[in-house]
Design an enzyme around this catalytic site. Structure first.
Site, PDB file in Angstrom:
ATOM      1  N   LYS B  99      66.000  11.610 -33.743  1.00 49.03           N
ATOM      2  CA  LYS B  99      67.354  11.057 -33.773  1.00 49.03           C
ATOM      3  C   LYS B  99      68.252  12.112 -34.394  1.00 49.03           C
ATOM      4  CE  LYS B  99      70.224   7.646 -35.999  1.00 49.03           C
ATOM      5  NZ  LYS B  99      70.293   6.854 -37.227  1.00 49.03           N
ATOM      6  N   GLY B 160      76.222   2.279 -43.121  1.00 52.64           N
ATOM      7  CA  GLY B 160      76.126   1.633 -44.420  1.00 52.64           C
ATOM      8  C   GLY B 160      77.265   0.683 -44.744  1.00 52.64           C
ATOM      9  N   ALA B 186      74.142   1.784 -36.583  1.00 48.22           N
ATOM     10  CA  ALA B 186      75.033   1.881 -37.737  1.00 48.22           C
ATOM     11  C   ALA B 186      76.150   0.846 -37.702  1.00 48.22           C
ATOM     12  CB  ALA B 186      75.644   3.260 -37.882  1.00 48.22           C
ATOM     13  N   GLY B 187      76.357   0.251 -38.858  1.00 52.74           N
ATOM     14  CA  GLY B 187      77.474  -0.656 -39.047  1.00 52.74           C
ATOM     15  C   GLY B 187      77.128  -2.123 -38.866  1.00 52.74           C
ATOM     16  N   ASN B 208      69.343  -0.756 -40.358  1.00 54.67           N
ATOM     17  CA  ASN B 208      68.628  -0.398 -41.585  1.00 54.67           C
ATOM     18  C   ASN B 208      69.262  -1.029 -42.816  1.00 54.67           C
ATOM     19  OD1 ASN B 208      66.717   1.103 -43.266  1.00 54.67           O
ATOM     20  ND2 ASN B 208      68.519   2.247 -43.903  1.00 54.67           N
ATOM     21  N   THR B 209      70.506  -0.634 -43.120  1.00 52.59           N
ATOM     22  CA  THR B 209      71.127  -1.087 -44.372  1.00 52.59           C
ATOM     23  C   THR B 209      71.100  -2.606 -44.525  1.00 52.59           C
ATOM     24  OG1 THR B 209      72.588   0.827 -44.371  1.00 52.59           O
ATOM     25  CG2 THR B 209      73.243  -1.022 -45.751  1.00 52.59           C
TER      26      THR B 209
END
Lengths: 368, 263
Positions: B99, B160, B186-187, B208-209
């Protein structure tokens, strides 16, 4: 372009924070993005009544940007020769203390003792004595330490950009340099002799490091020399300026509070625990992605309690004496308050639901 | 549902369309149970944090062996650094998937499209399965496809932030225009947002976050796994047309019927 004109302007225009109200503070804490005037409001006496609100916001921002992780490092003092006369420092030239500088074999022994604790991130420290501990000596130290530590930062005397570039080529990836005080008048009083007298050259040091390719640049003011609100405001604006001008560099801030030391100098003011928490949470809300470093100057219980409020980096297993890792020594730059070992810090983090990050960089320059 | 909905990237067939990560966990021991609960089969890991010879806990030990590793180039500030990190990842046995993250803005962590495309081209030629993280921009997506990317990973919001699908309209255009799988990365802060991305036709989501920083990451992983499945099934089912305007009680085209009836 440099931060100098801004710093000098700040020095001549003290903050007037007494007009800030509790409503102002609550409004700023709720904003999606806080500007410099909002940051000032968070540093006001009124804001000290809203610490819990500020802490809640600071915690949420830290969690979302950094997760439940804290990066661990330790300092390695390789030389305490120093030509400076900083009135607050135990290693200042007029202090009659044993002076020493590690041989490369001793550097290796220190490095191995540190690496045995599991640490992978190292901060190399010297005083200001370029003829004894200059760029070539530091390059040689880095060459010895590089196989043990994927990340090596330096906290040494301010250098020219070309010298920092030599260090980054040797494998140094971070620079720590504190302005001590952003007040130019006080700065002149506290640095009566030695190369450190040059306020402007020191102030522009983080910028030179960023230009030389440092990945992390860590700034700070020594809290206790003068009004902390004014100093933290200047630190925050300096960090914001660096972030904006060098977006590829990870800008970090330390919050060192003065400790007792070998000289007779005593702090002009004592920054209380509440005030340090206010400073840290204000910085986090102002600059959500700022790295914040807390050293072993702080006591164990306080370090543990402020973890969720914005801390992203901690030192562990610290000795501030030259050669103090391989064999104990009595002459330290300052007495530390948190003597816990790396394993003890890691266990504390785990118990609080945090993970210690030992390695956060893979050296790619030489290996691919 | 028994479906023939095949999701294949880099010659690998995947039954889960949720990709997960290894960052931000308070305890890496949560990674394996999150993988299990979420059903995820692909996990991204920052090479900068991998410490194979360390004395301390190593994140790789916590990744279940059936997972496909998606090492990422976190920390790379330009194409050259991303390429070096990718080669290192392959050299230490992380496989051929990579990635690409090229970020030289630490304030917002937004990816550099130009450098990302350069790195993609080099690594695709070297046989990597390249999944580039990008701003949802159609031109950049096309250049990534031309450069040999295996999928496109547009951001829903800055990394994040948990702010959700802020770039929804731009992602929708990528889904409509690109042949490559679009993996929203993301987001995404809540399962409903992942579900929404999948309903729009995204091929997968990387989260992830929102999982790692949840109070109960395992339960949140389960919720995301279900949300992604639900969103995918809704996409496959083909949602009914949505009426955006109320029907007027006197239809504007009613005269047509009257005219026809009169003739």
């Amino acid at each position: 372009m440099s931060f100098l004109s801004e710093a000098l302007r700040l020095g001549q225009t003290p903050l007037h924070l007494e007009t800030v109200s509790g409503d102002d503070v609550r409004r700023v804490v709720g904003l999606p993005r806080v500007d410099a005037s909002g940051f000032a409001a968070l540093l006001s006496p009124a804001a000290s009544e809203h610490l819990e609100t500020m802490a809640t916001r600071a915690h949420a921002l830290t969690l979302s940007h950094f997760g439940r992780t804290v990066s661990l490092f330790t300092p390695l003092y390789v030389s305490n020769h120093c030509a400076n006369h900083c009135r607050y420092c135990g290693f200042a030239a007029p202090n009659s203390i044993p002076r020493s500088q590690l041989s490369l074999d001793e550097v290796r022994a220190e490095g191995e003792a540190i690496a045995a604790t599991g640490l992978k991130q190292l901060l190399l420290l010297t005083g200001e004595a370029p003829r004894k501990a200059g760029v070539a000596y530091l390059e040689a130290c880095v060459q010895v330490l590089r196989p043990l530590f994927p990340s090596i930062s330096v906290e040494v005397y301010p250098m020219e950009t070309a010298d920092y570039a030599r260090l980054t080529r040797a494998g140094v990836d971070g620079l720590t340099v504190f302005q001590e005080t952003y007040d130019p008048v006080l700065y002149a009083e506290l640095h009566p002799a030695g190369p450190k007298r040059d306020y402007a050259f020191r102030l522009n040091t983080p910028q030179r490091g960023a230009e030389a390719g440092m990945r992390v640049v860590n700034i700070g003011a020594l809290l206790g020399l003068t009004d902390w609100r004014q100093e933290i405001y200047a630190v925050g604006l300096h960090a914001a300026w660096l972030q904006k001008r060098y977006p590829g560099v990870d800008i970090a801030v330390s919050l060192p509070r003065m400790r007792p030391h070998a000289g007779a100098f005593q702090p002009a003011c004592i920054v209380s625990d509440r005030e340090l928490v206010q400073a840290m949470t204000a910085l986090r809300i102002f600059l959500p992605r700022l790295s914040i470093t807390i050293s072993t100057r702080e006591a164990p219980s306080f370090r543990d309690n402020i973890l969720p409020l914005g801390v992203t980096r901690m030192s562990a297993g610290v000795s501030t004496a030259v050669g103090g890792h391989a064999k104990p020594s009595k002459t330290e730059q300052f007495e530390i308050s948190d003597p816990r070992s790396v394993a003890e810090i890691e266990a504390m983090l785990r118990a609080r639901g945090y993970q210690a990050v030992f390695k956060d960089w893979e050296p790619i320059e030489a290996s691919a | 549902m028994e479906h023939t909905d095949i999701f294949e990237i880099g010659g690998k067939r995947l039954s889960s369309r949720l990709f997960t990560g290894t960052g931000k966990y308070g305890n890496d021991a949560l990674i394996a149970p999150v993988c299990e609960a979420s059903g995820s089969e692909v996990i991204t890991v920052a090479l900068r944090r991998v410490d194979l010879d360390g004395k301390t806990d190593n994140v790789m030990k916590h990744i279940p062996s059936h997972m496909t590793l998606l090492p990422n180039t976190s920390g790379a500030r330009n194409a050259d650094e991303a390429v070096r990190i990718a080669r290192l990842a392959r050299a230490i046995g992380c496989g051929d998937w990579i990635k690409i993250e090229v970020i030289s803005d630490n304030r917002y962590l937004l990816p550099d499209g130009y450098e990302t495309a350069k790195a993609t081209e080099i690594l695709a030629k070297e046989g990597f399965v390249v999944l580039p993280y990008m701003n949802p921009d159609l031109y950049v997506a096309r250049s990534l496809a031309d450069a040999g990317a295996a999928a496109i990973m547009p951001l829903g919001a800055p990394i994040g932030t948990n702010r959700g699908l802020r770039t929804e309209e731009m992602i929708r255009i990528l889904i409509e225009e690109m042949e490559l799988p679009i993996i929203v990365d993301a987001g995404i802060g809540a399962p409903s947002q992942a579900c929404r991305a999948m309903e729009m036709g995204a091929a997968a989501c990387l989260v992830n976050t929102a999982i790692a920083t949840a109070s109960d990451p395992v339960l949140m992983g389960l919720a995301f796994g279900r949300a992604v499945t639900a969103g995918r099934e809704a996409w496959l089912a083909g949602p009914g047309a949505i009426a955006t305007l109320a029907q007027a009680s006197s239809p504007l085209t009613g005269f047509l019927d009257r005219t026809e009836g009169a003739s």
